[in-house]
Motif scaffolding. Structure first.
Motif, mmCIF file in Angstrom:
data_model
loop_
_atom_site.group_PDB
_atom_site.id
_atom_site.type_symbol
_atom_site.label_atom_id
_atom_site.label_comp_id
_atom_site.label_asym_id
_atom_site.label_seq_id
_atom_site.Cartn_x
_atom_site.Cartn_y
_atom_site.Cartn_z
ATOM 1 N N ALA A 1 -4.552 18.111 -8.648
ATOM 2 C CA ALA A 1 -3.840 17.367 -7.608
ATOM 3 C C ALA A 1 -4.787 16.420 -6.885
ATOM 4 C CB ALA A 1 -3.203 18.331 -6.622
ATOM 5 N N VAL A 2 -6.034 16.830 -6.752
ATOM 6 C CA VAL A 2 -7.022 15.993 -6.058
ATOM 7 C C VAL A 2 -7.224 14.686 -6.806
ATOM 8 C CG1 VAL A 2 -9.433 15.853 -5.342
ATOM 9 C CG2 VAL A 2 -8.169 17.974 -5.032
ATOM 10 N N THR A 3 -7.284 14.747 -8.132
ATOM 11 C CA THR A 3 -7.472 13.542 -8.937
ATOM 12 C C THR A 3 -6.299 12.587 -8.770
ATOM 13 O OG1 THR A 3 -8.680 14.839 -10.570
ATOM 14 C CG2 THR A 3 -7.886 12.699 -11.276
ATOM 15 N N THR A 4 -5.093 13.115 -8.826
ATOM 16 C CA THR A 4 -3.905 12.274 -8.700
ATOM 17 C C THR A 4 -3.820 11.649 -7.318
ATOM 18 O OG1 THR A 4 -2.717 13.629 -10.280
ATOM 19 C CG2 THR A 4 -1.394 12.242 -8.847
ATOM 20 N N LEU A 5 -4.030 12.423 -6.280
ATOM 21 C CA LEU A 5 -3.922 11.893 -4.919
ATOM 22 C C LEU A 5 -5.075 10.949 -4.588
ATOM 23 C CD1 LEU A 5 -2.562 15.038 -3.092
ATOM 24 C CD2 LEU A 5 -1.311 13.054 -3.931
ATOM 25 N N SER A 6 -6.247 11.201 -5.161
ATOM 26 C CA SER A 6 -7.368 10.288 -4.975
ATOM 27 C C SER A 6 -7.068 8.948 -5.645
ATOM 28 C CB SER A 6 -8.640 10.898 -5.552
ATOM 29 O OG SER A 6 -9.698 9.982 -5.497
ATOM 30 N N ASP A 7 -6.504 9.008 -6.840
ATOM 31 C CA ASP A 7 -6.115 7.785 -7.530
ATOM 32 C C ASP A 7 -5.026 7.047 -6.743
ATOM 33 O OD1 ASP A 7 -6.126 5.916 -9.709
ATOM 34 O OD2 ASP A 7 -4.268 6.846 -10.416
ATOM 35 N N ALA A 8 -4.099 7.793 -6.177
ATOM 36 C CA ALA A 8 -3.044 7.180 -5.366
ATOM 37 C C ALA A 8 -3.639 6.473 -4.153
ATOM 38 C CB ALA A 8 -2.037 8.232 -4.921
ATOM 39 N N GLN A 9 -4.608 7.084 -3.542
ATOM 40 C CA GLN A 9 -5.251 6.474 -2.371
ATOM 41 C C GLN A 9 -6.007 5.204 -2.764
ATOM 42 O OE1 GLN A 9 -7.904 9.095 -0.334
ATOM 43 N NE2 GLN A 9 -8.250 7.677 1.344
ATOM 44 N N ASN A 10 -6.708 5.242 -3.884
ATOM 45 C CA ASN A 10 -7.439 4.059 -4.343
ATOM 46 C C ASN A 10 -6.490 2.911 -4.672
ATOM 47 O OD1 ASN A 10 -9.879 5.354 -4.072
ATOM 48 N ND2 ASN A 10 -9.958 6.019 -6.197
ATOM 49 N N ARG A 11 -5.391 3.218 -5.358
ATOM 50 C CA ARG A 11 -4.417 2.177 -5.688
ATOM 51 C C ARG A 11 -3.765 1.605 -4.437
ATOM 52 N NH1 ARG A 11 -1.326 3.403 -11.255
ATOM 53 N NH2 ARG A 11 -3.089 4.272 -12.400
ATOM 54 N N ALA A 12 -3.478 2.463 -3.482
ATOM 55 C CA ALA A 12 -2.857 2.003 -2.239
ATOM 56 C C ALA A 12 -3.809 1.091 -1.467
ATOM 57 C CB ALA A 12 -2.452 3.192 -1.379
ATOM 58 N N THR A 13 -5.073 1.440 -1.439
ATOM 59 C CA THR A 13 -6.051 0.609 -0.732
ATOM 60 C C THR A 13 -6.157 -0.765 -1.361
ATOM 61 O OG1 THR A 13 -7.300 2.581 -0.121
ATOM 62 C CG2 THR A 13 -8.451 0.470 0.015
ATOM 63 N N GLY B 1 0.811 -1.213 0.000
ATOM 64 C CA GLY B 1 0.000 0.000 0.000
ATOM 65 C C GLY B 1 0.839 1.256 0.000
ATOM 66 N N ALA B 2 1.863 1.271 0.839
ATOM 67 C CA ALA B 2 2.744 2.443 0.903
ATOM 68 C C ALA B 2 3.485 2.632 -0.418
ATOM 69 C CB ALA B 2 3.743 2.294 2.042
ATOM 70 N N PHE B 3 3.977 1.551 -0.993
ATOM 71 C CA PHE B 3 4.698 1.643 -2.252
ATOM 72 C C PHE B 3 3.783 2.122 -3.379
ATOM 73 C CE2 PHE B 3 6.449 -0.199 -6.167
ATOM 74 C CZ PHE B 3 7.688 0.402 -6.154
ATOM 75 N N ALA B 4 2.554 1.587 -3.437
ATOM 76 C CA ALA B 4 1.609 2.004 -4.474
ATOM 77 C C ALA B 4 1.253 3.481 -4.322
ATOM 78 C CB ALA B 4 0.349 1.143 -4.416
ATOM 79 N N TYR B 5 1.071 3.932 -3.084
ATOM 80 C CA TYR B 5 0.718 5.332 -2.863
ATOM 81 C C TYR B 5 1.848 6.261 -3.291
ATOM 82 C CZ TYR B 5 -0.939 9.591 -0.713
ATOM 83 O OH TYR B 5 -1.361 10.872 -0.524
ATOM 84 N N PHE B 6 3.052 5.969 -2.849
ATOM 85 C CA PHE B 6 4.172 6.851 -3.161
ATOM 86 C C PHE B 6 4.552 6.793 -4.635
ATOM 87 C CE2 PHE B 6 5.062 6.366 1.489
ATOM 88 C CZ PHE B 6 4.683 7.656 1.803
ATOM 89 N N THR B 7 4.375 5.632 -5.251
ATOM 90 C CA THR B 7 4.646 5.527 -6.685
ATOM 91 C C THR B 7 3.691 6.407 -7.476
ATOM 92 O OG1 THR B 7 5.451 3.277 -6.416
ATOM 93 C CG2 THR B 7 4.808 3.934 -8.622
ATOM 94 N N ARG B 8 2.417 6.342 -7.139
ATOM 95 C CA ARG B 8 1.424 7.151 -7.865
ATOM 96 C C ARG B 8 1.568 8.627 -7.512
ATOM 97 N NH1 ARG B 8 -0.308 9.123 -11.704
ATOM 98 N NH2 ARG B 8 -2.492 9.581 -12.017
ATOM 99 N N ALA B 9 1.829 8.931 -6.258
ATOM 100 C CA ALA B 9 1.981 10.332 -5.853
ATOM 101 C C ALA B 9 3.216 10.968 -6.481
ATOM 102 C CB ALA B 9 2.055 10.432 -4.329
#
Length: 93
Positions: free
Chosen positions: A57-69, A36-44
């Motif tokens: 930025a909201v779209t990118t960080l929202s996508d990062a959160q979804n991928r991390a979950t 989860g941490a790796f997916a979040y930081f990779t997308r962010a």
């Protein structure tokens, strides 16, 4: 759970199922946390590129959160399915 509770009365060297179940779940949780941490930081990390391409930025960080979950829950889901197949197979035999 009933099997695990029943095994608590046994000596430590006789609790194979309980020890294995707890160990598997701890490993799956740790792997999920790292994934989860790796997916979040990779997308962010793509945030500057997304901002330059016009995305918010909201779209990118929202996508990062979804991928991390999803990445964090996948190891646990695989372990639960594997345990279910193993336990139902042994119950049928």
């Amino acid at each position: 759970m009933p099997l695990m509770l029943a095994e608590l009365a046994l000596p430590a060297d006789k609790r194979a199922e309980t020890t294995g179940a707890v160990t598997e779940k701890l490993i799956a949780a740790q792997v999920g946390a790292w994934a989860g941490a790796f997916a979040y930081f990779t997308r962010a990390a793509w945030l500057p590129y997304d901002l330059m391409s016009g995305q918010s930025a909201v779209t990118t960080l929202s996508d990062a959160q979804n991928r991390a979950t999803r990445a964090a829950l996948d190891p646990s889901a695989r372990q639960v399915k594997k345990n279910y197949r193993r336990l139902t197979r042994s119950a049928k035999n």
